[in-house]
Design a protein around this motif. Structure first.
Motif, PDB file in Angstrom:
ATOM      1  N   PHE A   1       0.824  -1.212   0.000  1.00  0.00           N
ATOM      2  CA  PHE A   1       0.000   0.000   0.000  1.00  0.00           C
ATOM      3  C   PHE A   1       0.864   1.271   0.000  1.00  0.00           C
ATOM      4  O   PHE A   1       1.979   1.275   0.532  1.00  0.00           O
ATOM      5  N   SER A   2       0.298   2.337  -0.524  1.00  0.00           N
ATOM      6  CA  SER A   2       0.983   3.630  -0.492  1.00  0.00           C
ATOM      7  C   SER A   2       1.304   4.050   0.947  1.00  0.00           C
ATOM      8  O   SER A   2       2.366   4.616   1.223  1.00  0.00           O
ATOM      9  N   SER A   3       0.389   3.793   1.849  1.00  0.00           N
ATOM     10  CA  SER A   3       0.596   4.199   3.238  1.00  0.00           C
ATOM     11  C   SER A   3       1.830   3.533   3.845  1.00  0.00           C
ATOM     12  O   SER A   3       2.556   4.149   4.627  1.00  0.00           O
ATOM     13  N   ILE A   4       2.062   2.285   3.475  1.00  0.00           N
ATOM     14  CA  ILE A   4       3.233   1.565   3.997  1.00  0.00           C
ATOM     15  C   ILE A   4       4.502   2.107   3.347  1.00  0.00           C
ATOM     16  O   ILE A   4       5.537   2.277   4.012  1.00  0.00           O
ATOM     17  N   TYR A   5       4.394   2.404   2.073  1.00  0.00           N
ATOM     18  CA  TYR A   5       5.527   3.003   1.352  1.00  0.00           C
ATOM     19  C   TYR A   5       5.937   4.337   2.002  1.00  0.00           C
ATOM     20  O   TYR A   5       7.115   4.598   2.250  1.00  0.00           O
ATOM     21  N   VAL A   6       4.938   5.168   2.286  1.00  0.00           N
ATOM     22  CA  VAL A   6       5.226   6.463   2.909  1.00  0.00           C
ATOM     23  C   VAL A   6       5.800   6.276   4.309  1.00  0.00           C
ATOM     24  O   VAL A   6       6.811   6.887   4.677  1.00  0.00           O
TER      25      VAL A   6
ATOM     26  N   ILE B   1      -2.272  11.439   2.209  1.00  0.00           N
ATOM     27  CA  ILE B   1      -1.915  10.731   0.982  1.00  0.00           C
ATOM     28  C   ILE B   1      -3.057  10.913  -0.006  1.00  0.00           C
ATOM     29  O   ILE B   1      -4.174  10.440   0.226  1.00  0.00           O
ATOM     30  N   ASN B   2      -2.793  11.623  -1.059  1.00  0.00           N
ATOM     31  CA  ASN B   2      -3.798  11.817  -2.105  1.00  0.00           C
ATOM     32  C   ASN B   2      -3.400  10.995  -3.322  1.00  0.00           C
ATOM     33  O   ASN B   2      -2.385  11.271  -3.971  1.00  0.00           O
ATOM     34  N   LYS B   3      -4.211   9.976  -3.578  1.00  0.00           N
ATOM     35  CA  LYS B   3      -3.929   9.134  -4.732  1.00  0.00           C
ATOM     36  C   LYS B   3      -4.083   9.958  -6.003  1.00  0.00           C
ATOM     37  O   LYS B   3      -4.952  10.818  -6.110  1.00  0.00           O
TER      38      LYS B   3
ATOM     39  N   ASP C   1      -0.606   0.710  -8.344  1.00  0.00           N
ATOM     40  CA  ASP C   1       0.564   1.593  -8.392  1.00  0.00           C
ATOM     41  C   ASP C   1       0.636   2.384  -7.090  1.00  0.00           C
ATOM     42  O   ASP C   1       0.083   3.468  -6.960  1.00  0.00           O
ATOM     43  N   ILE C   2       1.347   1.816  -6.131  1.00  0.00           N
ATOM     44  CA  ILE C   2       1.364   2.419  -4.790  1.00  0.00           C
ATOM     45  C   ILE C   2       2.180   3.705  -4.754  1.00  0.00           C
ATOM     46  O   ILE C   2       2.172   4.412  -3.757  1.00  0.00           O
ATOM     47  N   ARG C   3       2.894   4.023  -5.848  1.00  0.00           N
ATOM     48  CA  ARG C   3       3.658   5.283  -5.864  1.00  0.00           C
ATOM     49  C   ARG C   3       2.903   6.401  -6.571  1.00  0.00           C
ATOM     50  O   ARG C   3       3.435   7.498  -6.741  1.00  0.00           O
ATOM     51  N   ALA C   4       1.674   6.126  -6.963  1.00  0.00           N
ATOM     52  CA  ALA C   4       0.875   7.141  -7.672  1.00  0.00           C
ATOM     53  C   ALA C   4       0.096   7.968  -6.657  1.00  0.00           C
ATOM     54  O   ALA C   4      -1.108   7.813  -6.496  1.00  0.00           O
ATOM     55  N   PHE C   5       0.806   8.837  -5.951  1.00  0.00           N
ATOM     56  CA  PHE C   5       0.169   9.657  -4.923  1.00  0.00           C
ATOM     57  C   PHE C   5       0.995  10.912  -4.704  1.00  0.00           C
ATOM     58  O   PHE C   5       2.139  11.022  -5.148  1.00  0.00           O
TER      59      PHE C   5
END
Lengths: 282, 282
Positions: free
Chosen positions: A234-239, A260-262, A270-274
């Motif tokens: 998830f994006s949240s985990i990436y951040v 986090i705004n997708k 694409d978890i980096r699309a934010f």
């Protein structure tokens, strides 16, 4: 201190936009994450000449429906927050609902046509632990959808009757079989589009007896330079993991608030699309 | 740093219990609030000899029903989080529900007997602003129940589609007519018994044109030694303002995480009948 940086997640290459949001308490120097494939790369610069942008109330910005799978849920709940039109019946009296903006309010609600009660929908908190052990962090490979087979921090929905810290420890126990102590709050990351807020705590292992629970295929301690950034769920985990690495580079782990705004139209996977907006710190 | 202190709210006199919860990052000295009628009084002591208590997962600690009015809601929602037995019908298909613990879960849920969907209940976030202006703070006298006529920080339920910071500014606008900028996160205070989490931001006025909204009788900037601690609306506001004053005394405003546990059997109107547990800081 207000961290005045916006991180634009990018699936290929590096895209960074910095913003000075409002008055900083004690610093005008900000640092930001690389979103390249090397997450440990860190840059710093002075934002004092950056354009000023205030974080202000924007009544037009609303999302009445969630984006299915945009930042997949840690579990698969039956109901996705905010999808008010899916509420067809009153859960208290069974009457059919209508979908209107009530008097004195501004948002669409599901209102019972029989008893008149309103079914309010509110964001959900996802609580989890960033477990540190001898320079490593504990990750779980998911055994459930969405993001089956990808790595995550142990995290899940907060339940009524428990505190966020208790919920984070419960999820760590359920997903990683790990008994942990919460050490400090680390991050609150809102994802308005899907009505979720991640609350992540730093924690430490009470012993090394951890093992995957039913929702995990595998649990492993990763050295910081071995974190599988290309296989995160998830994006949240990436951040979260990037902020953590950035803090360690700086020599001080702090608390982070951010949104986090997708990126609209981006692929759910694409978890980096934010973009990480309104990154604030105490 | 882990703040290792427990504050026992007390309606008459001063009761304080300190606990060393787990390893501190950089300090064994903690400070704590007075719950006497002089909230500015501050004491500090070393807790290094205090008994150790870890913050650990306790699966038996659950509250399946809320305590009506125990820490009254900023608004009066139709549905109180966690009161699962009040869910009599499926909101998606209208079928009657049963109340059971589903396979693989541990908590009582409302399950539709027709379509099988589960109506999960999760804590709600209450977001608000601690607005600072020239050594004063902005408070609102409530024009709605509960706690009509008592003072509060502008705060209310977070909505789907907005971030916590945006929601806090929206509520400040709605309740105090105040246009503010969020400066930094200040506190997360969980109230497990009623399924609420307060998320409070420090904020500053963009101008002095504030005025009470429909939910407020009056809005006023209070000097710190004039805060009406005997006329506050909620325990969460009492704790927030005390932590803020304590930080100012120390010379540094920090982020606070804590759990407000209402004292069982206490009067809903006794906002000092609580303990502040697991007070953690980054």
């Amino acid at each position: 201190m207000l961290k005045a940086v916006q991180i634009l997640g990018c699936s290929s290459g590096l895209t960074i936009v910095s913003q000075r949001l409002t008055k900083t308490r004690n610093s005008s120097t900000v640092s930001f994450l690389s979103t390249s494939t090397n997450p440990l790369k860190l840059s710093t610069f002075s934002s004092s000449s950056s354009p000023r942008k205030t974080l202000c109330f924007n009544p037009t910005r609303m999302s009445s429906s969630s984006l299915p799978g945009s930042d997949p849920l840690p579990k698969s709940p039956t109901f996705v927050s905010g999808d008010v039109r899916k509420i067809k019946f009153c859960q208290w009296c069974g009457g059919p609902t209508k979908h209107e903006i009530p008097d004195g309010e501004e948002k669409l609600r599901a209102i019972c046509t029989r008893c008149g009660k309103i079914a309010y929908q509110n964001p959900k908190m996802v609580v989890g632990c960033l477990v540190e052990h001898e320079g490593k962090v504990l990750l779980c490979k998911r055994n459930i959808q969405p993001s089956h087979g990808l790595w995550t921090l142990p995290a899940g929905y907060l339940e009524v009757g428990e505190s966020a810290a208790e919920g984070a420890m419960r999820e760590t126990w359920e997903e990683a079989g790990a008994s942990v102590e919460v050490v400090s709050p680390f991050a609150q990351l809102d994802i308005p589009l899907i009505g979720q807020t991640y609350v992540i705590f730093l924690a430490k292992l009470k012993n090394l007896d951890f093992a995957p629970g039913p929702e995990s295929l595998e649990c492993r301690l990763f050295a910081l330079d071995e974190i599988p950034f290309d296989s995160l769920a998830f994006s949240s985990i990436y951040v979260t993991l990037n902020l953590y690495l950035e803090d360690l580079k700086r020599g001080k782990v702090k608390f982070h608030y951010g949104t986090i705004n997708k990126r609209p139209g981006s692929s759910p996977s694409d978890i980096r699309a934010f973009s990480l907006d309104y990154h604030l710190q105490p």
